[in-house]
Design a protein around this motif. Structure first.
Motif, PDB file in Angstrom:
ATOM      1  N   SER A  42       0.810  -1.211   0.000  1.00  0.00           N
ATOM      2  CA  SER A  42       0.000   0.000   0.000  1.00  0.00           C
ATOM      3  C   SER A  42       0.846   1.264   0.000  1.00  0.00           C
ATOM      4  O   SER A  42       0.356   2.328  -0.368  1.00  0.00           O
ATOM      5  CB  SER A  42      -0.939  -0.003   1.214  1.00  0.00           C
ATOM      6  N   HIS A  43       2.108   1.158   0.404  1.00  0.00           N
ATOM      7  CA  HIS A  43       2.972   2.330   0.461  1.00  0.00           C
ATOM      8  C   HIS A  43       4.113   2.264  -0.550  1.00  0.00           C
ATOM      9  O   HIS A  43       4.953   3.155  -0.584  1.00  0.00           O
ATOM     10  CB  HIS A  43       3.558   2.483   1.876  1.00  0.00           C
ATOM     11  N   GLY A  44       4.171   1.222  -1.342  1.00  0.00           N
ATOM     12  CA  GLY A  44       5.260   1.040  -2.281  1.00  0.00           C
ATOM     13  C   GLY A  44       5.165   1.927  -3.505  1.00  0.00           C
ATOM     14  O   GLY A  44       4.172   2.629  -3.739  1.00  0.00           O
ATOM     15  N   LEU A  45       6.215   1.862  -4.301  1.00  0.00           N
ATOM     16  CA  LEU A  45       6.319   2.702  -5.489  1.00  0.00           C
ATOM     17  C   LEU A  45       5.165   2.490  -6.462  1.00  0.00           C
ATOM     18  O   LEU A  45       4.530   3.447  -6.926  1.00  0.00           O
ATOM     19  CB  LEU A  45       7.652   2.419  -6.190  1.00  0.00           C
ATOM     20  N   MET A  46       4.866   1.220  -6.789  1.00  0.00           N
ATOM     21  CA  MET A  46       3.829   0.947  -7.771  1.00  0.00           C
ATOM     22  C   MET A  46       2.449   1.368  -7.263  1.00  0.00           C
ATOM     23  O   MET A  46       1.584   1.776  -8.055  1.00  0.00           O
ATOM     24  CB  MET A  46       3.827  -0.536  -8.151  1.00  0.00           C
ATOM     25  N   ALA A  47       2.236   1.310  -5.950  1.00  0.00           N
ATOM     26  CA  ALA A  47       0.970   1.785  -5.391  1.00  0.00           C
ATOM     27  C   ALA A  47       0.838   3.288  -5.579  1.00  0.00           C
ATOM     28  O   ALA A  47      -0.239   3.798  -5.930  1.00  0.00           O
ATOM     29  CB  ALA A  47       0.887   1.429  -3.906  1.00  0.00           C
ATOM     30  N   HIS A  48       1.933   4.012  -5.383  1.00  0.00           N
ATOM     31  CA  HIS A  48       1.919   5.459  -5.597  1.00  0.00           C
ATOM     32  C   HIS A  48       1.640   5.779  -7.055  1.00  0.00           C
ATOM     33  O   HIS A  48       0.852   6.674  -7.378  1.00  0.00           O
ATOM     34  CB  HIS A  48       3.264   6.069  -5.182  1.00  0.00           C
ATOM     35  N   ILE A  49       2.314   5.063  -7.966  1.00  0.00           N
ATOM     36  CA  ILE A  49       2.131   5.293  -9.396  1.00  0.00           C
ATOM     37  C   ILE A  49       0.689   4.987  -9.805  1.00  0.00           C
ATOM     38  O   ILE A  49       0.098   5.695 -10.632  1.00  0.00           O
ATOM     39  CB  ILE A  49       3.118   4.426 -10.201  1.00  0.00           C
ATOM     40  N   HIS A  50       0.122   3.943  -9.214  1.00  0.00           N
ATOM     41  CA  HIS A  50      -1.254   3.564  -9.536  1.00  0.00           C
ATOM     42  C   HIS A  50      -2.224   4.686  -9.197  1.00  0.00           C
ATOM     43  O   HIS A  50      -3.245   4.876  -9.879  1.00  0.00           O
ATOM     44  CB  HIS A  50      -1.629   2.292  -8.772  1.00  0.00           C
ATOM     45  N   HIS A  51      -1.908   5.448  -8.156  1.00  0.00           N
ATOM     46  CA  HIS A  51      -2.803   6.513  -7.721  1.00  0.00           C
ATOM     47  C   HIS A  51      -2.550   7.842  -8.426  1.00  0.00           C
ATOM     48  O   HIS A  51      -3.292   8.802  -8.224  1.00  0.00           O
ATOM     49  CB  HIS A  51      -2.683   6.711  -6.204  1.00  0.00           C
ATOM     50  N   GLY A  52      -1.519   7.916  -9.248  1.00  0.00           N
ATOM     51  CA  GLY A  52      -1.285   9.157  -9.997  1.00  0.00           C
ATOM     52  C   GLY A  52       0.185   9.495 -10.135  1.00  0.00           C
ATOM     53  O   GLY A  52       1.070   8.735  -9.740  1.00  0.00           O
ATOM     54  N   LEU A  53       0.437  10.653 -10.712  1.00  0.00           N
ATOM     55  CA  LEU A  53       1.805  11.113 -10.961  1.00  0.00           C
ATOM     56  C   LEU A  53       2.564  11.296  -9.654  1.00  0.00           C
ATOM     57  O   LEU A  53       2.059  11.894  -8.703  1.00  0.00           O
ATOM     58  CB  LEU A  53       1.764  12.439 -11.722  1.00  0.00           C
ATOM     59  N   VAL A  54       3.792  10.777  -9.615  1.00  0.00           N
ATOM     60  CA  VAL A  54       4.654  10.938  -8.449  1.00  0.00           C
ATOM     61  C   VAL A  54       5.623  12.088  -8.708  1.00  0.00           C
ATOM     62  O   VAL A  54       6.338  12.088  -9.712  1.00  0.00           O
ATOM     63  CB  VAL A  54       5.448   9.644  -8.159  1.00  0.00           C
ATOM     64  N   VAL A  55       5.632  13.053  -7.816  1.00  0.00           N
ATOM     65  CA  VAL A  55       6.536  14.200  -7.941  1.00  0.00           C
ATOM     66  C   VAL A  55       7.765  13.959  -7.074  1.00  0.00           C
ATOM     67  O   VAL A  55       7.646  13.712  -5.864  1.00  0.00           O
ATOM     68  CB  VAL A  55       5.838  15.511  -7.524  1.00  0.00           C
ATOM     69  N   CYS A  56       8.930  14.013  -7.708  1.00  0.00           N
ATOM     70  CA  CYS A  56      10.188  13.780  -7.005  1.00  0.00           C
ATOM     71  C   CYS A  56      10.955  15.090  -6.878  1.00  0.00           C
ATOM     72  O   CYS A  56      11.144  15.802  -7.863  1.00  0.00           O
ATOM     73  CB  CYS A  56      11.024  12.754  -7.784  1.00  0.00           C
ATOM     74  N   ALA A  62      16.303  -2.072   5.590  1.00  0.00           N
ATOM     75  CA  ALA A  62      15.334  -1.036   5.973  1.00  0.00           C
ATOM     76  C   ALA A  62      13.924  -1.326   5.457  1.00  0.00           C
ATOM     77  O   ALA A  62      13.022  -0.507   5.627  1.00  0.00           O
ATOM     78  CB  ALA A  62      15.804   0.323   5.448  1.00  0.00           C
ATOM     79  N   HIS A  63      13.733  -2.476   4.826  1.00  0.00           N
ATOM     80  CA  HIS A  63      12.437  -2.862   4.253  1.00  0.00           C
ATOM     81  C   HIS A  63      11.960  -1.826   3.227  1.00  0.00           C
ATOM     82  O   HIS A  63      10.773  -1.479   3.170  1.00  0.00           O
ATOM     83  CB  HIS A  63      11.379  -3.018   5.359  1.00  0.00           C
ATOM     84  N   MET A  64      12.883  -1.350   2.400  1.00  0.00           N
ATOM     85  CA  MET A  64      12.572  -0.313   1.416  1.00  0.00           C
ATOM     86  C   MET A  64      12.745  -0.795  -0.028  1.00  0.00           C
ATOM     87  O   MET A  64      12.873   0.011  -0.937  1.00  0.00           O
ATOM     88  CB  MET A  64      13.479   0.905   1.663  1.00  0.00           C
ATOM     89  N   ARG A  65      12.743  -2.093  -0.242  1.00  0.00           N
ATOM     90  CA  ARG A  65      13.028  -2.617  -1.582  1.00  0.00           C
ATOM     91  C   ARG A  65      12.027  -2.122  -2.625  1.00  0.00           C
ATOM     92  O   ARG A  65      12.392  -1.913  -3.783  1.00  0.00           O
ATOM     93  CB  ARG A  65      13.039  -4.145  -1.578  1.00  0.00           C
ATOM     94  N   ASP A  66      10.765  -1.969  -2.246  1.00  0.00           N
ATOM     95  CA  ASP A  66       9.762  -1.533  -3.209  1.00  0.00           C
ATOM     96  C   ASP A  66       9.496  -0.029  -3.124  1.00  0.00           C
ATOM     97  O   ASP A  66       8.526   0.468  -3.683  1.00  0.00           O
ATOM     98  CB  ASP A  66       8.452  -2.301  -3.000  1.00  0.00           C
ATOM     99  N   ARG A  67      10.375   0.693  -2.428  1.00  0.00           N
ATOM    100  CA  ARG A  67      10.185   2.144  -2.293  1.00  0.00           C
ATOM    101  C   ARG A  67      11.410   2.923  -2.760  1.00  0.00           C
ATOM    102  O   ARG A  67      11.503   4.129  -2.554  1.00  0.00           O
ATOM    103  CB  ARG A  67       9.890   2.510  -0.843  1.00  0.00           C
ATOM    104  N   VAL A  68      12.365   2.213  -3.358  1.00  0.00           N
ATOM    105  CA  VAL A  68      13.616   2.859  -3.796  1.00  0.00           C
ATOM    106  C   VAL A  68      13.829   2.619  -5.281  1.00  0.00           C
ATOM    107  O   VAL A  68      13.555   1.537  -5.801  1.00  0.00           O
ATOM    108  CB  VAL A  68      14.817   2.289  -3.000  1.00  0.00           C
ATOM    109  N   ILE A  69      14.312   3.665  -5.960  1.00  0.00           N
ATOM    110  CA  ILE A  69      14.770   3.548  -7.343  1.00  0.00           C
ATOM    111  C   ILE A  69      16.244   3.914  -7.370  1.00  0.00           C
ATOM    112  O   ILE A  69      16.648   4.958  -6.842  1.00  0.00           O
ATOM    113  CB  ILE A  69      14.000   4.487  -8.282  1.00  0.00           C
ATOM    114  N   LEU A  70      17.053   3.055  -7.966  1.00  0.00           N
ATOM    115  CA  LEU A  70      18.481   3.339  -8.110  1.00  0.00           C
ATOM    116  C   LEU A  70      18.741   3.886  -9.507  1.00  0.00           C
ATOM    117  O   LEU A  70      18.358   3.269 -10.502  1.00  0.00           O
ATOM    118  CB  LEU A  70      19.298   2.063  -7.897  1.00  0.00           C
ATOM    119  N   VAL A  71      19.385   5.039  -9.584  1.00  0.00           N
ATOM    120  CA  VAL A  71      19.698   5.660 -10.872  1.00  0.00           C
ATOM    121  C   VAL A  71      21.147   5.339 -11.237  1.00  0.00           C
ATOM    122  O   VAL A  71      22.065   5.631 -10.469  1.00  0.00           O
ATOM    123  CB  VAL A  71      19.500   7.189 -10.823  1.00  0.00           C
TER     124      VAL A  71
END
Length: 227
Positions: free
Chosen positions: A24-38, A112-121
């Motif tokens: 519910s708090h992961g990256l794809m959940a955020h994307i599903h709900h709309g544009l993510v502003v970084c 840190a249990h952040m695997r689905d909340r991090v993007i590596l560039v």
């Protein structure tokens, strides 16, 4: 037996709750709900008090300190602390690997249990390959400059989740080609343009927009070895 059953149920319940929270708090959940502003972390954004709002996603660079510790952001804070703060604040992170070891970074991300909340560039071919092998679940942002690169990256990634990072000047065809293979599309609005950000994004399949005047697209040679 009753005690054992109770412990098992507690563990199972805790695991289910953790999975639900992650989804519910992961990256794809955020994307599903709309544009993510970084936004770029220029003033230790994650150190804000609980009463202050946190951005949906924060972008910062990571590097290896003199003692080998992985540090992040303009304050050179330990990445482990940054990840903990981001987890508590339900904030996504976009981490520029630069010269940091991808395996060391992903170890901290997992802890840190952040695997689905991090993007590596990634910024080099080697950092891209290292990131793909470091962890099977952490999303990798890959700079893409042509349709040839879009196809090459898709073949290279195989089943690994990745995001296509496109420049503001990318053609509609390139956006479409990248969108067909990537889990997410990242871009930044043009710095000098009479077109509003909303109008710029209106006809593009963008999931994450990086709002920073100095945001640049790294040049990573992808297609040369996979043409």
């Amino acid at each position: 037996m009753g005690i054992t059953l109770a412990i098992t149920l507690c563990v199972s319940g805790g695991t289910a709750l953790a999975i639900h929270h992650s989804r519910s708090h992961g990256l794809m959940a955020h994307i599903h709900h709309g544009l993510v502003v970084c936004t770029a972390d220029s003033r230790n954004t994650l150190a804000q008090t609980v009463s202050q709002p946190h951005p949906a996603m924060v972008r910062m660079a990571v590097s290896s300190g003199p003692d080998g510790q992985i540090i992040a952001g303009p304050q050179a804070a330990p990445l482990a602390s940054v990840l903990t703060s981001a987890y508590k604040a339900d904030t996504l992170l976009m981490l520029d690997l630069n010269q940091a070891n991808a395996r060391n970074v992903t170890q901290l991300v997992r802890k840190a249990h952040m695997r689905d909340r991090v993007i590596l560039v990634t910024s080099t071919r080697k950092s891209l390959e290292d990131a793909f092998t470091a962890d099977s679940q952490v999303m990798i942002a890959v700079p893409i400059h042509s349709e040839q690169e879009a196809h090459a990256v898709h073949r290279l990634a195989k089943h690994h989740p990745y995001a296509a990072y496109l420049s503001a000047s990318a053609t509609p065809d390139l956006f479409a080609a990248a969108h067909r293979g990537a889990e997410a599309i990242i871009t930044e609005p043009p710095v000098t343009s009479k077109v509003s950000t909303a109008d710029f994004l209106a006809d593009k399949p963008v999931d994450i927009v990086v709002m920073h005047p100095s945001a640049t697209l790294p040049r990573t040679e992808i297609a040369s070895s996979h043409s």
